[in-house]
Design a protein around this motif. Sequence first.
Motif, PDB file in Angstrom:
ATOM      1  N   ARG A   7       0.856  -1.180   0.000  1.00 44.21           N
ATOM      2  CA  ARG A   7       0.000   0.000   0.000  1.00 44.21           C
ATOM      3  C   ARG A   7       0.890   1.227   0.000  1.00 44.21           C
ATOM      4  O   ARG A   7       1.715   1.405   0.907  1.00 44.21           O
ATOM      5  N   GLY A   8       0.729   2.093  -1.006  1.00 39.85           N
ATOM      6  CA  GLY A   8       1.598   3.254  -1.089  1.00 39.85           C
ATOM      7  C   GLY A   8       3.040   2.824  -1.257  1.00 39.85           C
ATOM      8  O   GLY A   8       3.375   2.027  -2.128  1.00 39.85           O
ATOM      9  N   GLU A   9       3.915   3.318  -0.384  1.00 37.92           N
ATOM     10  CA  GLU A   9       5.329   2.971  -0.435  1.00 37.92           C
ATOM     11  C   GLU A   9       5.712   1.949   0.620  1.00 37.92           C
ATOM     12  O   GLU A   9       6.906   1.700   0.841  1.00 37.92           O
ATOM     13  N   LEU A  10       4.705   1.325   1.261  1.00 38.65           N
ATOM     14  CA  LEU A  10       4.984   0.393   2.355  1.00 38.65           C
ATOM     15  C   LEU A  10       4.539  -1.025   2.018  1.00 38.65           C
ATOM     16  O   LEU A  10       3.672  -1.246   1.165  1.00 38.65           O
ATOM     17  N   LEU A  11       5.145  -1.975   2.692  1.00 30.11           N
ATOM     18  CA  LEU A  11       4.777  -3.390   2.624  1.00 30.11           C
ATOM     19  C   LEU A  11       4.362  -3.825   4.016  1.00 30.11           C
ATOM     20  O   LEU A  11       5.065  -3.524   4.994  1.00 30.11           O
ATOM     21  N   TYR A  12       3.262  -4.554   4.120  1.00 31.92           N
ATOM     22  CA  TYR A  12       2.737  -5.002   5.406  1.00 31.92           C
ATOM     23  C   TYR A  12       2.770  -6.516   5.457  1.00 31.92           C
ATOM     24  O   TYR A  12       2.284  -7.192   4.532  1.00 31.92           O
ATOM     25  N   ILE A  13       3.348  -7.046   6.542  1.00 29.07           N
ATOM     26  CA  ILE A  13       3.559  -8.491   6.637  1.00 29.07           C
ATOM     27  C   ILE A  13       3.525  -8.907   8.105  1.00 29.07           C
ATOM     28  O   ILE A  13       3.821  -8.100   9.000  1.00 29.07           O
ATOM     29  N   SER A  14       3.169 -10.158   8.355  1.00 26.43           N
ATOM     30  CA  SER A  14       3.199 -10.705   9.703  1.00 26.43           C
ATOM     31  C   SER A  14       4.284 -11.755   9.801  1.00 26.43           C
ATOM     32  O   SER A  14       4.908 -12.132   8.806  1.00 26.43           O
ATOM     33  N   ASP A  15       4.533 -12.249  11.016  1.00 24.31           N
ATOM     34  CA  ASP A  15       5.514 -13.314  11.204  1.00 24.31           C
ATOM     35  C   ASP A  15       4.927 -14.407  12.085  1.00 24.31           C
ATOM     36  O   ASP A  15       3.787 -14.319  12.551  1.00 24.31           O
TER      37      ASP A  15
END
Length: 401
Positions: A211-219
């Motif tokens: 989203r936008g310039e970011l990456l979202y992730i879990s671990d």
Amino acid sequence: MELSLAKHSSGTYYTEGTGTPKGWSVLLCALVKLPLFLSLLAFFVPLGFGQEPANLSKPIYVKWQYRTAGVTNLTPALDAERAYLPLSNGSLVSVRLSDGGLAWKSDVGGAVSAPPLADAGSVYVASESLPTPKSNYPQATGVLRALSRQSGLTSWMRTLPFPVRGVISCNAENLFFSTSDGRLYAIRKATGEISWIKYNASPFSPLHSLRGELLYISDAAGDISALEQESGRTLWRYRTRKVLRASVLAVENMVYTGTADGFVFAIDRLTGRPKWRVRTGAAIQAVLATEKCILATSLDNFIYCLSPQSGVKLWKRQMPGRVGAPPLVLNNSILLAPLVGDECVILNLEDGKKTNTVYVGEDNNTEAAPLFAADTLLLTTREGLLALSNQPSKGNATDSP
């Protein structure tokens, strides 16, 4: 409304029924996986490319069928002209959306390990191979290839220590994906060169979103992180202290995800601060944002519609069986593919009531996400690809050679 399989005068089989027309507009989702939402992914992810309006509540006809053996649960890649279907024998087939004809077939070797991804110039496909028995040395078992959209020929190949898992997503410059050892990669689309690799104390999930310039992730520890796409630098981290099953979905100013014990979380996308959480009946399979609500499918065979502002349950509806594939939302309709039964179910987004069904054959649904492009609804069944439309077909269904 129930649909039944009928035969057109031209010899084409189609589903027929009646209903009140409602305007259709397309909710665009990137296959990234997820697409990944895997989709993917992957949460595997539907695309739209300037198609004419369609309507799930009107009669839905079979446009064509592409039959083949070796269909997997991986969501095909899709562009405006073709679908790219991975098969269990390590090959990728390119199928024309116009008539279901085979455009090309590429044997990548090994087994396809993640849903493919298509952009304007290439199709990216990941595969894995088994290590050589009794070898005393570590062996690389993962490969990522860029194939030409037009011919299926390999443009470049990148060998990886471990195979790709889950969603492959991209921005203008890089591809993003996780491997089975829990590393997160950014690789240049043009050359296959590594831009950066991200290591974590707890392995990264195979599912993420951009989203936008970011990456979202879990671990694996239940932490949700926001990373810069350009450098991989961590901007914030939120600890749910729970096992996450669903992809981390970033929409507008919020991030949504679901846990193995049935919670749906809403988190501020820019600050990482929690907004709300609500518990459902079982582990969350997929989370999807619409204009009206947040949809969550769970292992208790229910789909939940939650308020984006507070998480309050607006409605819930039980399905005939578990829904492994992420739902497809088109304007005011939701299409779900239960793994039990012989049909896909279409619900009204306003109240969750069933408005239509699409016959696919006994236990023929898979966990691949339904897709939409070029005015065509595309379902991956155990027998191949099934293309449907509101327009009656003018010719017989096309089978693979």
